[in-house]
Write a protein that holds these residues in place. Structure first.
Motif, PDB file in Angstrom:
ATOM      1  N   ILE A 246      36.794  37.851  41.166  1.00  0.00           N
ATOM      2  CA  ILE A 246      38.200  38.232  41.338  1.00  0.00           C
ATOM      3  C   ILE A 246      38.651  39.078  40.141  1.00  0.00           C
ATOM      4  CG2 ILE A 246      40.570  37.345  41.460  1.00  0.00           C
ATOM      5  CD1 ILE A 246      38.942  36.882  44.040  1.00  0.00           C
ATOM      6  N   LYS A 247      38.249  38.653  38.961  1.00  0.00           N
ATOM      7  CA  LYS A 247      38.604  39.400  37.753  1.00  0.00           C
ATOM      8  C   LYS A 247      38.007  40.809  37.800  1.00  0.00           C
ATOM      9  CE  LYS A 247      39.056  37.489  33.588  1.00  0.00           C
ATOM     10  NZ  LYS A 247      38.673  36.819  32.329  1.00  0.00           N
ATOM     11  N   GLU A 248      36.780  40.927  38.310  1.00  0.00           N
ATOM     12  CA  GLU A 248      36.123  42.210  38.441  1.00  0.00           C
ATOM     13  C   GLU A 248      36.895  43.145  39.383  1.00  0.00           C
ATOM     14  OE1 GLU A 248      33.058  44.975  37.643  1.00  0.00           O
ATOM     15  OE2 GLU A 248      33.340  43.005  36.728  1.00  0.00           O
ATOM     16  N   LEU A 249      37.536  42.550  40.392  1.00  0.00           N
ATOM     17  CA  LEU A 249      38.357  43.329  41.334  1.00  0.00           C
ATOM     18  C   LEU A 249      39.660  43.785  40.694  1.00  0.00           C
ATOM     19  CD1 LEU A 249      38.191  41.373  44.719  1.00  0.00           C
ATOM     20  CD2 LEU A 249      37.229  43.610  44.222  1.00  0.00           C
ATOM     21  N   GLY A 250      40.000  43.164  39.577  1.00  0.00           N
ATOM     22  CA  GLY A 250      41.268  43.484  38.935  1.00  0.00           C
ATOM     23  C   GLY A 250      42.379  42.556  39.361  1.00  0.00           C
ATOM     24  N   GLY A 251      41.985  41.433  39.974  1.00  0.00           N
ATOM     25  CA  GLY A 251      42.993  40.485  40.478  1.00  0.00           C
ATOM     26  C   GLY A 251      43.199  39.306  39.591  1.00  0.00           C
TER      27      GLY A 251
END
Length: 130
Positions: free
Chosen positions: A125-130
């Motif tokens: 999720i962090k990789e998605l920018g979320g």
């Protein structure tokens, strides 16, 4: 008295053999899962219903890990598409095309995760920018 000591030694030896066997049996089930990567990267864009969708969960209504994944996503306000592989033939086919192998299967961007792993999900999720 000597016979009693031999009996104790024999019982202890059998106990150690049983414990070693149980430990080896447990390790055979656990070690491969520990060595398996948390996710597989790839192009999963064909499995997202639209360009805005970034998270898809393939699961069942009775799976406790699917419920944990849903709860994690809801608690963290992460929008996702929830596909029940027992209720939808299309979801069942997609799940099989992804390699199946159990539920939940989560697609997060370019990552596919089988099973619920909170730290791997958080990282994706962090990789998605979320």
């Amino acid at each position: 008295m000597a016979n009693y000591k031999n009996l104790i030694k024999t019982a202890a030896s059998y106990g150690l053999i049983v414990a070693a066997g149980l430990g080896a049996g447990y390790a055979v089930n656990v070690v491969p899962a520990m060595l398996k990567p948390a996710y597989v990267e790839g192009d999963y864009s064909a499995y997202f219903p639209n360009a805005q969708t970034k998270v898809v969960l393939y699961g069942t209504s009775w799976c406790q890990y699917c419920a944990k994944a849903r709860d994690y996503l809801k608690t963290n306000n992460i929008p996702y598409v929830d596909l029940d592989i027992e209720q939808s033939e299309q979801a069942r086919r997609q799940h099989a095309a992804l390699g199946g192998g159990g539920v939940p299967v989560l697609l997060v961007g370019d990552r596919k995760m089988t099973g619920f792993n909170p730290s791997a999900l958080q990282s994706a999720i962090k990789e998605l920018g979320g």
